[in-house]
Write an enzyme that holds these catalytic residues in place. Structure first.
Site, short mmCIF file in Angstrom:
data_model
loop_
_atom_site.label_atom_id
_atom_site.label_comp_id
_atom_site.label_asym_id
_atom_site.label_seq_id
_atom_site.Cartn_x
_atom_site.Cartn_y
_atom_site.Cartn_z
N SER A 157 -9.72 -0.72 6.72
CA SER A 157 -9.16 -0.75 5.59
C SER A 157 -8.16 -2.10 5.23
O SER A 157 -7.86 -2.03 3.40
CB SER A 157 -8.55 0.52 6.11
OG SER A 157 -8.60 1.49 5.67
N LYS B 19 0.90 -1.34 -0.51
CA LYS B 19 0.14 -0.03 0.20
C LYS B 19 0.77 1.28 -0.04
O LYS B 19 1.71 1.17 0.68
CB LYS B 19 -0.84 -0.23 1.34
CG LYS B 19 -1.77 1.03 1.17
CD LYS B 19 -2.85 1.10 2.51
CE LYS B 19 -3.58 2.26 2.85
NZ LYS B 19 -4.22 1.74 3.97
N SER C 93 -9.15 1.76 2.95
CA SER C 93 -8.14 2.24 1.67
C SER C 93 -7.46 1.58 1.28
O SER C 93 -6.69 1.97 0.48
CB SER C 93 -7.55 3.42 3.06
OG SER C 93 -6.63 2.82 4.17
#
Length: 548
Positions: free
Chosen positions: A230, A131, A206
């Site tokens: 997330s 990420k 996210s």
């Protein structure tokens, strides 16, 4: 605890207002005329892309395949699908191939045997993705904030460094929502990421870029973070596995934005992957010395565990009802556990869950032990740039001049009116829920709970259901480990799934249950090769009708 008359009235007013706004939004979307010519990815054709990470590592150690071959195969898949899903935002393919060649040379020269390599470098030669909110040396670390466009990581975040030290090879970084605080992975630096099962739908957030690249077969393992779901929401929407560990086991250092106030106790870094068997070894590596607290080497006898099922949150007026296909999927899991393991799954209602959003919101905004308030979202949005004035930013957004997404601006506006201290009632609900769940789960309990009320929504639809993440967020506040597990596909061909919640430091129980459910329900499915799952759902409905 049933809804009060006022709560039912409030729910009807809210849903009516949201319904009208949503109808206007849909009308505008239809007038815009989105391109629907391509909705899914091409199927996977290279069998190496269908091999779990730990098995790939073994094949590489045994010289059945080279690391260069594996890495190149994943590069080819990313180049094939990324133009459709926009998941990877910066690659390091050339460096990855160089590192893979070094791995192959190391294996060629190794004289200690395969066991030595396995013990020292358990992920040797296996590619992974990260990420973008995490530091990965030489890669951007903007977290989707335009003002951080030029920020390049000089070092690796500790979990990333540990994976590299175990021999894994990073391919690049993946998209996330602006400042990691929204359900959709969208920002004005990298754009919007699509769901590999339906390009018109969101991959979640996210860690949505990570979920999308994994779900599309462009990666086999990856690194995500989770402060409200997330890891788990993208894992659910993209049909993969994800694990939010016990709080404090995996380091959160090296990601932006840093947690503040009481948030360090809620934020978790964890593994995301396509195959359940890879979760535990990834967690062992990412946790470093802290992983010893989890007794991950201890055998788990599923037949000796206690299982509980909670079908919904009790009817919060702020949250959508759970989709019936998800209700049926969870019921099917209950039937499977009882038939195959011989256990009795206890059906429960937990009334405090109705206040999940209020608890999450209050605790996220609460001051830390030092009395300091958490860093405001407006301050974070101003990083490396000018101070953000939310009303002015919203005015700019209406004419297309803002560098921020409407979701991020909306969060700042909400923050302006948020209480800085939780009410006594919400604190009581949080404490009683914590006590009840810890006593219920103990050291041998597993709780089945929906991951989200909806299947993967279409782009921007979460703007009209902003509190639905409460189904995941509540477990961050409670500090409980949770594994997200896929359960096949819906009638629309979208992933189904549920959360497996266990007691603190009992991560191995949910991980073992996920491995069992993967064998029964099939785990991750190649989105390019799926057919409609209507027949599967009809079978489940028939089975449920027969047993009810």
């Amino acid at each position: 605890m049933a809804l009060t008359r006022f709560e039912r009235f409030l729910a009807s007013i809210l849903r009516g207002a949201v319904g009208m706004l949503f109808a206007v939004f849909q009308l505008l979307a239809q007038l815009r005329g989105a391109d629907r010519s391509v909705r899914r990815l091409p199927p996977i054709t290279n069998p190496l892309l269908m091999v779990p990470a730990m098995r790939l590592a073994r094949m590489i150690r045994r010289r059945e395949v080279t690391s260069v071959e594996v890495v190149q195969t994943y590069i080819d898949r990313i180049q094939e699908i990324n133009p459709l899903i926009n998941a990877m935002v910066k690659d390091r393919f050339s460096l990855a191939l160089q590192e893979a060649a070094q791995v192959d040379k190391l294996i060629e020269e190794e004289t200690g045997g395969e066991d030595v390599l396995e013990d020292r470098l358990p992920l040797l030669g296996v590619p992974f993705t990260v990420k973008e909110a995490f530091s990965l040396q030489g890669m951007p670390n903007s977290t989707g904030l335009v003002s951080r466009r030029g920020v390049i990581s000089a070092t690796d975040a500790p979990p990333v460094a540990l994976l590299k030290r175990a021999g894994a090879i990073p391919l690049g970084v993946t998209n996330c929502s602006e400042l990691c605080m929204w359900l959709e992975s969208h920002n004005h630096l990298y754009g919007i990421t699509n769901n590999p099962y339906d390009l018109e739908r969101i991959p979640g957030g996210s860690s949505g870029g990570e979920g999308s690249i994994l779900g599309g077969g462009g990666s086999v393992i990856g690194v995500g973070s989770d402060v409200g779901g997330s890891i788990r929401i993208p894992a659910f929407f993209n049909g993969i596995f994800g694990h939010k560990p016990t709080s404090g086991v995996v380091s959160n250092v090296g990601q932006f934005p840093p947690a503040s106030g009481q948030q360090p106790g809620f934020l978790c870094t964890g593994p995301m992957c396509r195959y359940a068997q890879d979760l535990l070894p990834m967690l062992r590596v990412m946790g470093g010395a802290n992983a010893d607290r989890l007794s991950l080497s201890s055998q788990v006898d599923l037949k000796r565990l206690r299982f509980f099922s909670v079908p919904h949150d009790g009817g919060s007026p702020l949250v959508s009802p759970v989709d019936q296909q998800l209700v049926l999927a969870q019921r099917r899991v209950v039937e499977c556990l009882e038939a195959d393991l011989g256990v009795k799954v206890q059906q429960l209602k937990i009334p405090q869950l109705k206040y999940s959003f209020q608890i999450w919101s209050a605790m996220m905004g609460a001051p830390g032990k030092d009395g300091k308030q958490p860093t405001s979202f407006a301050e974070l949005m101003s990083d490396h740039g000018k101070k953000v004035w939310p009303l002015w930013e919203m005015a700019k957004w209406t004419v297309g001049l803002s560098k921020h997404t409407v979701a991020a601006i909306g969060l700042v506006l909400v923050e302006m009116f948020q209480r800085s201290q939780p009410t006594q009632f919400i604190l009581q609900q949080k404490e009683s829920l914590q006590k009840d769940l810890e006593e219920l789960l103990g050291t041998d309990g597993v709780l089945l709970y929906p991951s989200h009320p909806h299947l993967a929504p279409k782009h921007h639809h979460p703007l009209f259901t902003p509190f639905n993440f409460s189904y995941t967020g509540i477990f961050n506040i409670l500090g409980l480990p949770v594994t997200q597990c896929p359960l096949g596909l819906s009638a629309e061909g979208l992933p189904l799934g549920l959360q497996l919640v266990v007691g603190k430091q009992q991560d191995r129980l949910s991980l073992a249950t996920a491995v069992f459910l993967e064998k029964t329900f099939g785990g991750w499915r190649d989105p390019g090769s799926i057919a409609t799952a209507t027949t599967q759902l009809d079978t489940w409905r028939g089975a449920s009708t027969t047993t009810s």
